[in-house]
Design a protein around this motif. Sequence first.
Motif, PDB file in Angstrom:
ATOM      1  N   SER A  62     -22.121 -54.878  75.008  1.00  0.00           N
ATOM      2  CA  SER A  62     -21.436 -55.849  74.163  1.00  0.00           C
ATOM      3  C   SER A  62     -22.201 -57.167  74.145  1.00  0.00           C
ATOM      4  O   SER A  62     -22.650 -57.654  73.122  1.00  0.00           O
ATOM      5  CB  SER A  62     -20.013 -56.109  74.683  1.00  0.00           C
ATOM      6  N   GLY A  63     -22.368 -57.730  75.349  1.00  0.00           N
ATOM      7  CA  GLY A  63     -22.790 -59.119  75.434  1.00  0.00           C
ATOM      8  C   GLY A  63     -21.542 -59.972  75.316  1.00  0.00           C
ATOM      9  O   GLY A  63     -20.601 -59.619  74.591  1.00  0.00           O
ATOM     10  N   LEU A 115     -20.174 -58.403  83.507  1.00  0.00           N
ATOM     11  CA  LEU A 115     -19.034 -57.589  83.928  1.00  0.00           C
ATOM     12  C   LEU A 115     -18.063 -58.392  84.807  1.00  0.00           C
ATOM     13  O   LEU A 115     -16.845 -58.327  84.622  1.00  0.00           O
ATOM     14  CB  LEU A 115     -19.564 -56.356  84.661  1.00  0.00           C
ATOM     15  N   GLU A 161     -26.625 -53.475  86.687  1.00  0.00           N
ATOM     16  CA  GLU A 161     -26.991 -52.272  85.948  1.00  0.00           C
ATOM     17  C   GLU A 161     -28.173 -51.541  86.579  1.00  0.00           C
ATOM     18  O   GLU A 161     -29.086 -51.119  85.906  1.00  0.00           O
ATOM     19  CB  GLU A 161     -27.292 -52.614  84.485  1.00  0.00           C
ATOM     20  N   HIS A 196     -19.180 -49.948  80.781  1.00  0.00           N
ATOM     21  CA  HIS A 196     -19.874 -51.184  80.396  1.00  0.00           C
ATOM     22  C   HIS A 196     -21.350 -50.995  80.102  1.00  0.00           C
ATOM     23  O   HIS A 196     -22.044 -51.988  79.849  1.00  0.00           O
ATOM     24  CB  HIS A 196     -19.745 -52.236  81.494  1.00  0.00           C
ATOM     25  N   THR A 197     -21.849 -49.791  80.211  1.00  0.00           N
ATOM     26  CA  THR A 197     -23.277 -49.636  79.948  1.00  0.00           C
ATOM     27  C   THR A 197     -23.648 -48.185  79.693  1.00  0.00           C
ATOM     28  O   THR A 197     -23.002 -47.273  80.210  1.00  0.00           O
ATOM     29  CB  THR A 197     -24.140 -50.163  81.112  1.00  0.00           C
ATOM     30  N   GLU A 254     -27.474 -53.051  74.749  1.00  0.00           N
ATOM     31  CA  GLU A 254     -26.502 -54.037  75.253  1.00  0.00           C
ATOM     32  C   GLU A 254     -25.113 -53.568  74.859  1.00  0.00           C
ATOM     33  O   GLU A 254     -24.773 -53.515  73.681  1.00  0.00           O
ATOM     34  CB  GLU A 254     -26.782 -55.417  74.646  1.00  0.00           C
ATOM     35  N   ASN A 277     -15.058 -56.798  73.702  1.00  0.00           N
ATOM     36  CA  ASN A 277     -14.921 -57.875  74.691  1.00  0.00           C
ATOM     37  C   ASN A 277     -14.498 -59.181  74.046  1.00  0.00           C
ATOM     38  O   ASN A 277     -14.664 -59.390  72.836  1.00  0.00           O
ATOM     39  CB  ASN A 277     -16.267 -58.114  75.401  1.00  0.00           C
TER      40      ASN A 277
HETATM   41  C1  GPK Z   1     -22.700 -53.841  82.415  1.00  0.00           C
HETATM   42  F1  GPK Z   1     -22.954 -51.850  83.578  1.00  0.00           F
HETATM   43  C2  GPK Z   1     -22.914 -53.153  83.573  1.00  0.00           C
HETATM   44  C3  GPK Z   1     -23.119 -53.850  84.795  1.00  0.00           C
HETATM   45  O1  GPK Z   1     -23.341 -53.244  85.850  1.00  0.00           O
HETATM   46  N1  GPK Z   1     -23.068 -55.203  84.764  1.00  0.00           N
HETATM   47  C4  GPK Z   1     -22.833 -55.887  83.614  1.00  0.00           C
HETATM   48  O2  GPK Z   1     -22.759 -57.117  83.643  1.00  0.00           O
HETATM   49  C5  GPK Z   1     -22.365 -55.971  81.211  1.00  0.00           C
HETATM   50  N2  GPK Z   1     -22.660 -55.205  82.436  1.00  0.00           N
HETATM   51  C6  GPK Z   1     -23.052 -55.468  79.940  1.00  0.00           C
HETATM   52  O3  GPK Z   1     -24.445 -55.437  80.142  1.00  0.00           O
HETATM   53  C7  GPK Z   1     -22.725 -56.399  78.790  1.00  0.00           C
HETATM   54  O4  GPK Z   1     -23.270 -55.920  77.596  1.00  0.00           O
HETATM   55  C8  GPK Z   1     -21.209 -56.544  78.662  1.00  0.00           C
HETATM   56  O5  GPK Z   1     -20.889 -57.541  77.729  1.00  0.00           O
HETATM   57  C9  GPK Z   1     -20.583 -56.891  79.993  1.00  0.00           C
HETATM   58  O6  GPK Z   1     -20.963 -55.971  81.001  1.00  0.00           O
HETATM   59  C10 GPK Z   1     -19.069 -56.910  79.940  1.00  0.00           C
HETATM   60  O7  GPK Z   1     -18.583 -55.754  79.352  1.00  0.00           O
END
Ligand code: GPK
Length: 808
Positions: free
Chosen positions: A648-649, A113, A266, A351-352, A646, A458
């Motif tokens: 996106s990743g 993120l 997360e 994002h999750t 996931e 992303n």
């Molecule tokens: C998602 F909710 C969150 C968080 O608290 N921190 C974080 O790095 C990530 N994410 C996702 O896990 C990935 O799948 C994603 O690519 C990334 O955010 C960017 O969107």
Amino acid sequence: MSPEILKAAFADNLNFAVGRPAEIATPEDWYQAIAFSVRDRIMHRWVRQFEKRNAPDVRQVAYLSAEFLPGPHLGNSLLNLGITDNARKALAGQDLDLYIGLEEEPGLGNGGLGRLAACYLDSLATLCYPATGYGIRYEFGIFDQSIKDGWQVEVTDKWLLPGNIWEIKRPNFAQVVKIGGHTETYTDEHGAFRVRWIPDRVVVGVPYDTPIVGYLSDSCVLLRLWSAEAAQSFDFADFNRGDYYGAVEEKVFSENISKVLYPNDEQLEGKRLRLEQQYFFVACSIKDMIRLCLRRGSTLERFHEMFCVQLNDTHPAIAVAELMRQLVDKYAMPWERAWDITRRTFSYTNHTLMPEALEKWPLPLFGSVLPRHLEIIYEINRRFLDEVRTRFPGDEGKIARLSIIDESGEKYVRMANLAMVGSHTVNGVAALHSELVKTQLFPDFHDLDPKRFQNVTNGVTPRRFLGLSNPGLTRLIDGRIGDSWLSNLDRLRELEAFAGDVGFQQDWMRVKLENKTRLARIIRDRTGVVVDPSSLFDIQVKRIHEYKRQHLNVLHIITLYQRIKHDPRLQITPRTFLFGGKAAPGYFMAKLIIKLINSVAETVNQDPAVRDLIKVVFLPDYNVKHAQNIYPAADLSEQISTAGKEASGTGNMKLSLNGALTIGTLDGANVEIREEVGAENFFLFGLTCEQAARLRAGGYNPGDYCHGDPELRGVIELIDSGLFSHGDRDLFRPITAHLLERDDYLLMADYRPYVNCQQEVDHAYRDRHHWTRMSILNVARMGKFSSDRAVREYADNIWKLKPFAPEA
Ligand code: GPK
């Protein structure tokens, strides 16, 4: 900029800014002199564009994010300014890369993120969008990880200790932030009923500005990070008259707010200080926008025309209530008008879907930190739910689910609901994820207003993650298709024509081998493990999380180990398994997974029976800087999360962009990567997200998989035997017991398909020409995953933003 001019600039800055004679200058001194010289050039662009950027009709995006992970600046800024080669010449014989490598990185984020926010700043600057990234200047960023006896040990990150050349403190734009206390009603001079907030603390937010320069674009965006300081005059005047030590205490207490980044990825921490951090940077940023709006001669009636504000997840969602508070309480705007402006201002990125990451604050805690905001949220909620009632009369279940306040048990403020209600648009970060956002996360909001939901897959910046990190491959590509691809990644497609060209393939393999040789040296220096650069480099680097399933990777390693032990003459493709990633300090299972990786590494690496066919390495302290050495050396990219988990990743994109092939599930952006590169150039395995859901619904029994698969049973038994833990049979029991009894992330179900798929990888790697062809095609088809594309989609579809200078 000629080498002569740069040489003079370096000498001047060594003299005037660093204050060291060249004869005794250390590498650190030279780093500083070069960094000052580069900063001068960035500042020049920044100042030159001031007028354009601040023209009355220019709309800006404010990207609000609790995390930014920019990585070291010097190398990237040289690249973006297009002066790397001349800087090298100017240094005649001195080692520029050594100096670049000395820079501490600002670890102001946890993982994907925060890194995404940094990629977007790079693209916003490159594409000449007027933008500011607003965040927190944590004094201590994400901890440094060291490994002791196989366990993660957290070490304080002291990124500011050597000083930070890239930032400029702007005390004249400081903002005062209230915290705690209570509210009062009063009648103003026009007889109107008003509310005021009497805080029990105030802190001052001081902005530190880092301009981020775009790639060959002459354009900059600003990263404005807020640091908390004590409101000294306030202390002395109102509270602690003459109480010097009391004031010092207050100072320390105030500065706590921006002291340290919460290292959970997360996962909720639920701490008061975290809520204070969120409110602190949001309040400073909103006030800063109001200041700018008024300074540019606009009224707040036009706030949403001057600024669009992107909420990077729910961490800054309190901004919705804060803008309302400013407009209604401070600027006496009628509620309806203020709400209309607010709704037109914000958009929100999710994002999750992980339930443990969805932010909610216990009502009493929330009310004690932000009493006025709680009232405002109640009012927003009351009006919103009234609307819902007229659309869905009698559906109290729906109303309970949509409510910003969770009243099912102990009461909570749901930040995602606040963000939803207060935004005009919500987006997920990959096509699959955006669908799940509609159907699983916010189905009731989707019923209410489907048009509000969008997807923006992303992207990553090719400048840092190919141009800067992989100069060998960059040169090779330039040689075939010219260098314009770095700002127009779709042009990589032109490489398809050379995918079958044997000469090109050989060059491609040579570059990969050079990159692997360099990484092998780093591995040896940092861990003592000697790995063979000609082995298949199988890489999983990312935060350690059960849903990302690093332990599934380990089960495969043990499977191979077991096979070799059973059949000492077994022929397999020699592999180096490389792991990197930090675990949240309070996440027991993640830390145990790190210990498991290191324990398996210890056993496997020193077993002569393995004949060096497999090596296992855990590279400590995975961060942006180390990532830049790892991606270019990857043959295989492990993207093996449980489907649906996931969002996106982005590591998947960076690795593929550097010519790694992916082994992965149909999860996050893997789905789209596979679509782009072609199913035949991607190693797919495992349950789909629908299959996973059905399996769970039908009563998943992981033990069945284990008992039905002797090889898998052997692997679990081997872990439980204590072989990897000096005879301790209990050490890894929490992992194996969880896998056999609950297995929330379906490793047992995906094990066999994964191991079989790995066997395909093994075979495929033996045909090096075919493998290289697939590798070239992967790179050629990565255009979609440029953050330039993603940022353009945000600008066109969500922000309605135009570049302030026509693109070159
Ligand atoms: C998602 F909710 C969150 C968080 O608290 N921190 C974080 O790095 C990530 N994410 C996702 O896990 C990935 O799948 C994603 O690519 C990334 O955010 C960017 O969107």
